[in-house]
Motif scaffolding. Sequence first.
Motif, PDB file in Angstrom:
ATOM      1  N   UNK A   5     -28.334  69.859  77.116  1.00  0.00           N
ATOM      2  CA  UNK A   5     -29.060  68.594  76.928  1.00  0.00           C
ATOM      3  C   UNK A   5     -28.080  67.418  76.879  1.00  0.00           C
ATOM      4  N   UNK A   6     -26.960  67.606  76.172  1.00  0.00           N
ATOM      5  CA  UNK A   6     -25.946  66.540  76.101  1.00  0.00           C
ATOM      6  C   UNK A   6     -25.455  66.172  77.504  1.00  0.00           C
ATOM      7  N   UNK A   7     -25.240  67.181  78.318  1.00  0.00           N
ATOM      8  CA  UNK A   7     -24.634  66.946  79.635  1.00  0.00           C
ATOM      9  C   UNK A   7     -25.560  66.219  80.606  1.00  0.00           C
ATOM     10  N   UNK A   8     -26.872  66.311  80.357  1.00  0.00           N
ATOM     11  CA  UNK A   8     -27.801  65.665  81.307  1.00  0.00           C
ATOM     12  C   UNK A   8     -28.641  64.567  80.658  1.00  0.00           C
ATOM     13  N   UNK A   9     -28.466  64.358  79.362  1.00  0.00           N
ATOM     14  CA  UNK A   9     -29.345  63.422  78.657  1.00  0.00           C
ATOM     15  C   UNK A   9     -29.290  62.017  79.256  1.00  0.00           C
ATOM     16  N   UNK A  10     -30.441  61.385  79.234  1.00  0.00           N
ATOM     17  CA  UNK A  10     -30.541  59.974  79.641  1.00  0.00           C
ATOM     18  C   UNK A  10     -30.927  59.128  78.430  1.00  0.00           C
ATOM     19  N   UNK A  11     -30.780  59.712  77.246  1.00  0.00           N
ATOM     20  CA  UNK A  11     -31.225  59.047  76.026  1.00  0.00           C
ATOM     21  C   UNK A  11     -30.041  58.818  75.083  1.00  0.00           C
ATOM     22  N   UNK A  12     -29.417  57.630  75.145  1.00  0.00           N
ATOM     23  CA  UNK A  12     -28.235  57.384  74.305  1.00  0.00           C
ATOM     24  C   UNK A  12     -28.550  57.459  72.806  1.00  0.00           C
ATOM     25  N   UNK A  13     -29.784  57.134  72.437  1.00  0.00           N
ATOM     26  CA  UNK A  13     -30.148  57.207  71.016  1.00  0.00           C
ATOM     27  C   UNK A  13     -30.042  58.627  70.480  1.00  0.00           C
ATOM     28  N   UNK A  14     -30.572  59.580  71.250  1.00  0.00           N
ATOM     29  CA  UNK A  14     -30.498  60.991  70.831  1.00  0.00           C
ATOM     30  C   UNK A  14     -29.052  61.466  70.788  1.00  0.00           C
ATOM     31  N   UNK A  15     -28.264  61.021  71.765  1.00  0.00           N
ATOM     32  CA  UNK A  15     -26.858  61.448  71.818  1.00  0.00           C
ATOM     33  C   UNK A  15     -26.082  60.882  70.625  1.00  0.00           C
ATOM     34  N   UNK A  16     -26.354  59.629  70.301  1.00  0.00           N
ATOM     35  CA  UNK A  16     -25.681  59.034  69.139  1.00  0.00           C
ATOM     36  C   UNK A  16     -26.117  59.735  67.857  1.00  0.00           C
ATOM     37  N   UNK A  17     -27.383  60.095  67.793  1.00  0.00           N
ATOM     38  CA  UNK A  17     -27.889  60.808  66.617  1.00  0.00           C
ATOM     39  C   UNK A  17     -27.154  62.148  66.480  1.00  0.00           C
ATOM     40  N   UNK A  18     -26.982  62.820  67.606  1.00  0.00           N
ATOM     41  CA  UNK A  18     -26.277  64.104  67.580  1.00  0.00           C
ATOM     42  C   UNK A  18     -24.834  63.928  67.107  1.00  0.00           C
ATOM     43  N   UNK A  19     -24.229  62.819  67.509  1.00  0.00           N
ATOM     44  CA  UNK A  19     -22.809  62.594  67.253  1.00  0.00           C
ATOM     45  C   UNK A  19     -22.582  61.880  65.919  1.00  0.00           C
ATOM     46  N   UNK A  20     -23.660  61.602  65.200  1.00  0.00           N
ATOM     47  CA  UNK A  20     -23.590  60.826  63.952  1.00  0.00           C
ATOM     48  C   UNK A  20     -22.525  61.409  63.008  1.00  0.00           C
ATOM     49  N   UNK A  21     -21.676  60.527  62.528  1.00  0.00           N
ATOM     50  CA  UNK A  21     -20.666  60.958  61.553  1.00  0.00           C
ATOM     51  C   UNK A  21     -19.419  61.545  62.199  1.00  0.00           C
ATOM     52  N   UNK A  22     -19.511  61.930  63.473  1.00  0.00           N
ATOM     53  CA  UNK A  22     -18.349  62.540  64.129  1.00  0.00           C
ATOM     54  C   UNK A  22     -17.650  61.565  65.071  1.00  0.00           C
ATOM     55  N   UNK A 168     -21.483  57.242  77.179  1.00  0.00           N
ATOM     56  CA  UNK A 168     -21.203  58.109  76.021  1.00  0.00           C
ATOM     57  C   UNK A 168     -20.457  59.363  76.461  1.00  0.00           C
ATOM     58  N   UNK A 169     -20.866  59.939  77.606  1.00  0.00           N
ATOM     59  CA  UNK A 169     -20.171  61.143  78.094  1.00  0.00           C
ATOM     60  C   UNK A 169     -18.749  60.817  78.523  1.00  0.00           C
ATOM     61  N   UNK A 170     -18.555  59.602  79.102  1.00  0.00           N
ATOM     62  CA  UNK A 170     -17.200  59.200  79.507  1.00  0.00           C
ATOM     63  C   UNK A 170     -16.311  59.031  78.283  1.00  0.00           C
ATOM     64  N   UNK A 171     -16.840  58.422  77.234  1.00  0.00           N
ATOM     65  CA  UNK A 171     -16.009  58.089  76.078  1.00  0.00           C
ATOM     66  C   UNK A 171     -15.832  59.278  75.129  1.00  0.00           C
ATOM     67  N   UNK A 172     -16.887  60.025  74.917  1.00  0.00           N
ATOM     68  CA  UNK A 172     -16.811  61.105  73.931  1.00  0.00           C
ATOM     69  C   UNK A 172     -16.622  62.482  74.554  1.00  0.00           C
ATOM     70  N   UNK A 173     -16.700  62.580  75.868  1.00  0.00           N
ATOM     71  CA  UNK A 173     -16.540  63.896  76.506  1.00  0.00           C
ATOM     72  C   UNK A 173     -17.680  64.816  76.117  1.00  0.00           C
ATOM     73  N   UNK A 174     -17.347  66.090  76.018  1.00  0.00           N
ATOM     74  CA  UNK A 174     -18.345  67.088  75.644  1.00  0.00           C
ATOM     75  C   UNK A 174     -18.050  67.555  74.217  1.00  0.00           C
ATOM     76  N   UNK A 175     -18.829  67.069  73.232  1.00  0.00           N
ATOM     77  CA  UNK A 175     -18.525  67.418  71.842  1.00  0.00           C
ATOM     78  C   UNK A 175     -18.705  68.903  71.544  1.00  0.00           C
ATOM     79  N   UNK A 176     -19.366  69.622  72.448  1.00  0.00           N
ATOM     80  CA  UNK A 176     -19.554  71.057  72.241  1.00  0.00           C
ATOM     81  C   UNK A 176     -18.322  71.850  72.682  1.00  0.00           C
ATOM     82  N   UNK A 177     -17.464  71.179  73.451  1.00  0.00           N
ATOM     83  CA  UNK A 177     -16.300  71.893  73.978  1.00  0.00           C
ATOM     84  C   UNK A 177     -15.089  70.956  74.002  1.00  0.00           C
TER      85      UNK A 177
END
Length: 247
Positions: A5-22, A168-177
Amino acid sequence: MTETEWLISQDPGLMLEHHRGEASRPKLRLFAVACCRRIWHLLEDERSRNAIEVVERFADGLCGDDELRSAAEQAGEAAEAAHWENRAGPIQTAAEAAAMASSEVLSSDLTMRLVETVAEAVGDQATDEDWEATWTTPGKTNEERWAAEQAIYKNAEAREKGRQADLLRCIFGNPFRPTTIDPAWLSPTVVALAQTIYDDRDFDRMPELADAPKKAGCHDADILDHCRQSGLHVRGCWVVDLIHRRS
Ligand SMILES: [Zn+2]
């Protein structure tokens, strides 16, 4: 959110929520800068533009709290002036986004509001541009015109959010890996190229950055694939940072 989902998401809000605090604060700042640079043409007030430039320097450790605070105050005044001058629409919304980006504390929540605000400015601009065609073409009911305007807004907003997700993907990469870089790959050529790309914002040269580490023995697909993606790299790009901040 899963890795897929992170790799294909078009929803920056959800991605930021996932990355919250990190998300590191400088990275979050550079993401805010990248979003605001996409609406640079709407930042009519010099104080708004200056604030974005100060935020960028702040993220890089090149200026301190005082300068950021002062720039934020000025950006806030610019947003207020846009309001009182009755510049409703994209100009005012963009000025508000710049004021948010330069806020002293850029939380995840504020960043989520910022992405919404930038997308709103883009949506407003799209409806403004198509206003005449939407509202003066004969043979339409007001309901149809209103629906057409809403569709123009929603499409533009969704496209912008898609680009923000790419940022977000450019700046944070893949937080799962998380990727580490082998110091052996960091030849003087690679380090100098990453520095030049960063300093000159010459992200069209990213594919060259894929070739140089590969020659030095790097076969990390995440790094090489990211470098080869054309179009949307910005200051804060995780590969460039990985190289030049470790040099
Ligand atoms: Zn990138």
